[in-house]
Structure formats: C-alpha cells, structure tokens
Scaffold this motif. Structure first.
Motif, mmCIF file in Angstrom:
data_model
loop_
_atom_site.group_PDB
_atom_site.id
_atom_site.type_symbol
_atom_site.label_atom_id
_atom_site.label_comp_id
_atom_site.label_asym_id
_atom_site.label_seq_id
_atom_site.Cartn_x
_atom_site.Cartn_y
_atom_site.Cartn_z
ATOM 1 N N GLU A 16 -73.117 29.029 -1.829
ATOM 2 C CA GLU A 16 -73.155 27.529 -2.551
ATOM 3 C C GLU A 16 -73.156 27.943 -3.937
ATOM 4 O O GLU A 16 -73.050 27.115 -4.905
ATOM 5 C CB GLU A 16 -74.394 26.891 -2.174
ATOM 6 N N ALA A 17 -73.008 29.049 -4.563
ATOM 7 C CA ALA A 17 -72.745 29.511 -5.887
ATOM 8 C C ALA A 17 -71.297 29.066 -6.286
ATOM 9 O O ALA A 17 -70.332 28.891 -5.487
ATOM 10 C CB ALA A 17 -72.924 30.930 -6.019
ATOM 11 N N PHE A 18 -70.873 28.989 -7.737
ATOM 12 C CA PHE A 18 -69.616 28.743 -8.221
ATOM 13 C C PHE A 18 -68.938 29.808 -8.434
ATOM 14 O O PHE A 18 -69.714 30.781 -9.230
ATOM 15 C CB PHE A 18 -69.968 27.841 -9.621
ATOM 16 N N LEU A 19 -67.730 29.876 -8.197
ATOM 17 C CA LEU A 19 -66.951 31.143 -8.296
ATOM 18 C C LEU A 19 -65.871 30.722 -9.197
ATOM 19 O O LEU A 19 -65.061 29.924 -9.400
ATOM 20 C CB LEU A 19 -66.318 31.294 -6.943
ATOM 21 N N THR A 20 -65.783 31.817 -10.052
ATOM 22 C CA THR A 20 -64.219 32.062 -10.952
ATOM 23 C C THR A 20 -63.997 33.542 -11.034
ATOM 24 O O THR A 20 -64.677 34.404 -11.144
ATOM 25 C CB THR A 20 -64.748 31.601 -12.579
ATOM 26 N N ILE A 21 -62.744 33.461 -10.595
ATOM 27 C CA ILE A 21 -62.050 34.994 -10.754
ATOM 28 C C ILE A 21 -60.918 34.787 -11.852
ATOM 29 O O ILE A 21 -60.037 34.022 -11.415
ATOM 30 C CB ILE A 21 -61.354 35.307 -9.442
ATOM 31 N N ASN A 22 -60.684 35.421 -12.870
ATOM 32 C CA ASN A 22 -60.051 35.299 -14.004
ATOM 33 C C ASN A 22 -58.775 36.066 -13.653
ATOM 34 O O ASN A 22 -58.804 37.159 -13.165
ATOM 35 C CB ASN A 22 -60.591 36.028 -15.160
ATOM 36 N N CYS A 23 -57.603 35.529 -13.897
ATOM 37 C CA CYS A 23 -56.411 36.051 -13.946
ATOM 38 C C CYS A 23 -55.460 35.662 -15.225
ATOM 39 O O CYS A 23 -55.526 34.513 -15.447
ATOM 40 C CB CYS A 23 -55.735 35.659 -12.872
ATOM 41 N N THR A 24 -54.974 36.766 -15.720
ATOM 42 C CA THR A 24 -53.857 36.291 -16.839
ATOM 43 C C THR A 24 -52.717 37.152 -16.551
ATOM 44 O O THR A 24 -52.595 37.962 -15.958
ATOM 45 C CB THR A 24 -54.296 36.695 -18.442
ATOM 46 N N TYR A 25 -51.548 36.587 -17.277
ATOM 47 C CA TYR A 25 -50.218 37.240 -16.967
ATOM 48 C C TYR A 25 -49.480 37.374 -18.105
ATOM 49 O O TYR A 25 -49.783 36.736 -19.277
ATOM 50 C CB TYR A 25 -49.560 36.211 -15.843
ATOM 51 N N THR A 26 -48.654 38.248 -17.961
ATOM 52 C CA THR A 26 -47.504 38.218 -19.113
ATOM 53 C C THR A 26 -46.187 38.354 -18.329
ATOM 54 O O THR A 26 -45.871 39.041 -17.570
ATOM 55 C CB THR A 26 -47.600 39.806 -19.734
ATOM 56 N N ALA A 27 -45.333 37.506 -18.815
ATOM 57 C CA ALA A 27 -44.174 37.300 -18.095
ATOM 58 C C ALA A 27 -43.158 36.621 -19.066
ATOM 59 O O ALA A 27 -43.430 35.838 -20.142
ATOM 60 C CB ALA A 27 -44.019 36.024 -16.952
ATOM 61 N N THR A 28 -41.740 37.103 -18.771
ATOM 62 C CA THR A 28 -40.650 36.458 -19.731
ATOM 63 C C THR A 28 -40.394 35.250 -18.601
ATOM 64 O O THR A 28 -40.335 35.048 -17.503
ATOM 65 C CB THR A 28 -39.441 37.202 -19.650
ATOM 66 N N GLY A 29 -39.814 33.911 -19.468
ATOM 67 C CA GLY A 29 -39.674 32.947 -18.833
ATOM 68 C C GLY A 29 -40.724 32.218 -18.264
ATOM 69 O O GLY A 29 -41.616 32.217 -18.901
ATOM 70 N N TYR A 30 -40.501 31.306 -17.208
ATOM 71 C CA TYR A 30 -41.294 30.524 -16.655
ATOM 72 C C TYR A 30 -41.576 30.969 -15.235
ATOM 73 O O TYR A 30 -41.098 30.340 -14.127
ATOM 74 C CB TYR A 30 -40.934 29.099 -16.618
ATOM 75 N N PRO A 31 -42.641 31.696 -14.896
ATOM 76 C CA PRO A 31 -42.969 32.340 -13.593
ATOM 77 C C PRO A 31 -43.501 31.131 -12.578
ATOM 78 O O PRO A 31 -44.198 30.306 -13.133
ATOM 79 C CB PRO A 31 -43.909 33.624 -13.785
ATOM 80 N N SER A 32 -43.691 31.394 -11.284
ATOM 81 C CA SER A 32 -44.543 30.617 -10.487
ATOM 82 C C SER A 32 -45.785 31.728 -10.250
ATOM 83 O O SER A 32 -45.755 32.887 -10.544
ATOM 84 C CB SER A 32 -43.778 30.625 -9.165
#
Lengths: 113, 118
Positions: A16-32
C-alpha cells in the motif's frame, strides 16, 4: 546517442505504499516511451506507453507521463501490492529509422506484506 | 506457440568454446530481436530480423557473434570462441511489425538464456 537513465534499485516497499521509479532519457527527435515489467520466471512484457509529449500511459494502476521539458517518464503507483514485485524497465524507441528499443538497466521492486 | 520460447535457459561453458542459443518466436511474428543483458547493465541490442529483409546487425559486438533466421521461423544466435565478457542473459523478442513501422514498441520477450563463461 539515444539513451535511458533509470533509478537504481533495489527498491523495497511495504504493501500500500506509494511507488515512484524515475526515468530520464536522451534522444534526438520525438521518441515514444515505454515501461516494461518482468515478473519472476517470465519474460519482459509491455506495461504502458506514451507516444508524444504530455501523454499519460496507464495500466494496472501504474501511470507515467511523457514530460518533454524535463525529458522524463517516471513510473508511479499509488498503492503497491505484493504482486507488483518485479523488475521494471524504462525504454524508448530510437530516432526515425531505428529498428530497436533502448532500455534502461531495470529497477527491482520488492513489496513486503 | 503461445509465447516466445528460448533454449537453453541456462548454459555454462568454458572459455574458447562455441555456443548456440535458440529462439522460437510467436507464430506469425515477422520481426525478431536479440538483446543481451550483462549483470547490472541495461538491455543491449544485438540484431534484428524482419521477414526476408537483410538483418540489422549493427549491435553485434564482434565477429564472434552471428545469428540466423530462416523466413519467419526459429532464430539461432551463435557465439564462437566464447570469452568471459560474453557472460550475460541473452533475450529474444518478437513482434508482428517492426518498431519503426508501428511506433508502439510492443515486443514480446522470451525468458532468456543465461550464459556463463568460465
């Protein structure tokens, strides 16, 4: 080049705890952007995705919002369950013409009763 | 089959030996991918097959690595003269279309083959 940086684990939470898993990205253009999950003894499977800025992907109570201004796609869940224990991978589709997805290192989540 | 099947699930070999890993994709999936995951690292793209087109081999780390796929069927990844740095989990994935075509990125993965080179 295109890459994904993911929060290192392991992460251990109580049910029942709150979850956050961080993700950052580097990309050219507009990735999915994607989150994949690997449950014990199984192959990776798609959890959710977002294909353009400000889109929110959601599935099984998990959410992630594509933030172009911060180049982030953080995974969140309001109340985790023991069954959410798994390894979570952030991924992005490469520049136009690329044939593969770029994955992060994975974050192992363990939820204890 | 119902899902992507990989074999063997575990392989321990001696340095210098050749190994062959097998992937049986979901029936009807034209695209097939091999990835590698070393301990503590992300998935590393190795090679991509799409139907009868020439494969994208841009991720193969050296000429000791090769892969084959006949049509839309089974694929084999071969590592010759294995080295300790080849130790990793080798993952196979398939999809009905290429990432480039579909833009949604839904790949279906097998459980992987864990290779340990002593």
């Amino acid at each position: 080049g295109d890459s994904v940086t993911q929060m290192e684990g392991p992460v251990t939470l109580s049910e029942e705890a709150f979850l956050t898993i961080n993700c950052t990205y580097t990309a050219t253009g507009y990735p999915s952007l994607f989150w994949y999950v690997q449950y014990p003894g199984e192959g990776l499977q798609l959890l959710l995705k977002a294909t353009k800025a400000d889109d929110k992907g959601s599935n099984k109570g998990f959410e992630a919002t594509y933030r172009k201004e911060t180049t982030s796609f953080h995974l969140e869940k309001g109340s985790v369950q023991v069954s959410d224990s798994a390894v979570y991978f952030c991924a992005l589709s490469g520049h136009q013409g690329a044939n593969n997805l770029f994955f992060g290192t994975g974050t192992r989540l363990t939820v204890i009763p | 089959g119902a899902g992507v099947s990989q074999s063997p699930s575990n392989k321990v070999t001696e340095k210098g030996k050749d190994v062959e890993l097998r992937c049986d994709p979901i029936s009807g999936h034209t695209a097939l991918y091999w990835y590698r995951q070393r301990l503590g690292q992300g998935l590393e793209f190795l090679i991509y097959f799409q139907g009868n087109s020439a494969p994208d081999k841009s991720g193969l780390p050296s000429d000791r690595f090769s892969a084959e796929r006949t049509g839309e069927s089974v694929s084999t990844l071969t590592i010759q003269r294995t080295q300790q740095e080849d130790s990793a989990v080798y993952l196979c994935a398939s999809s009905s279309r290429s990432v480039r075509e579909m833009g949604t990125g839904e790949l279906f993965f097998g459980e992987g083959s864990r290779l340990t080179v002593l």
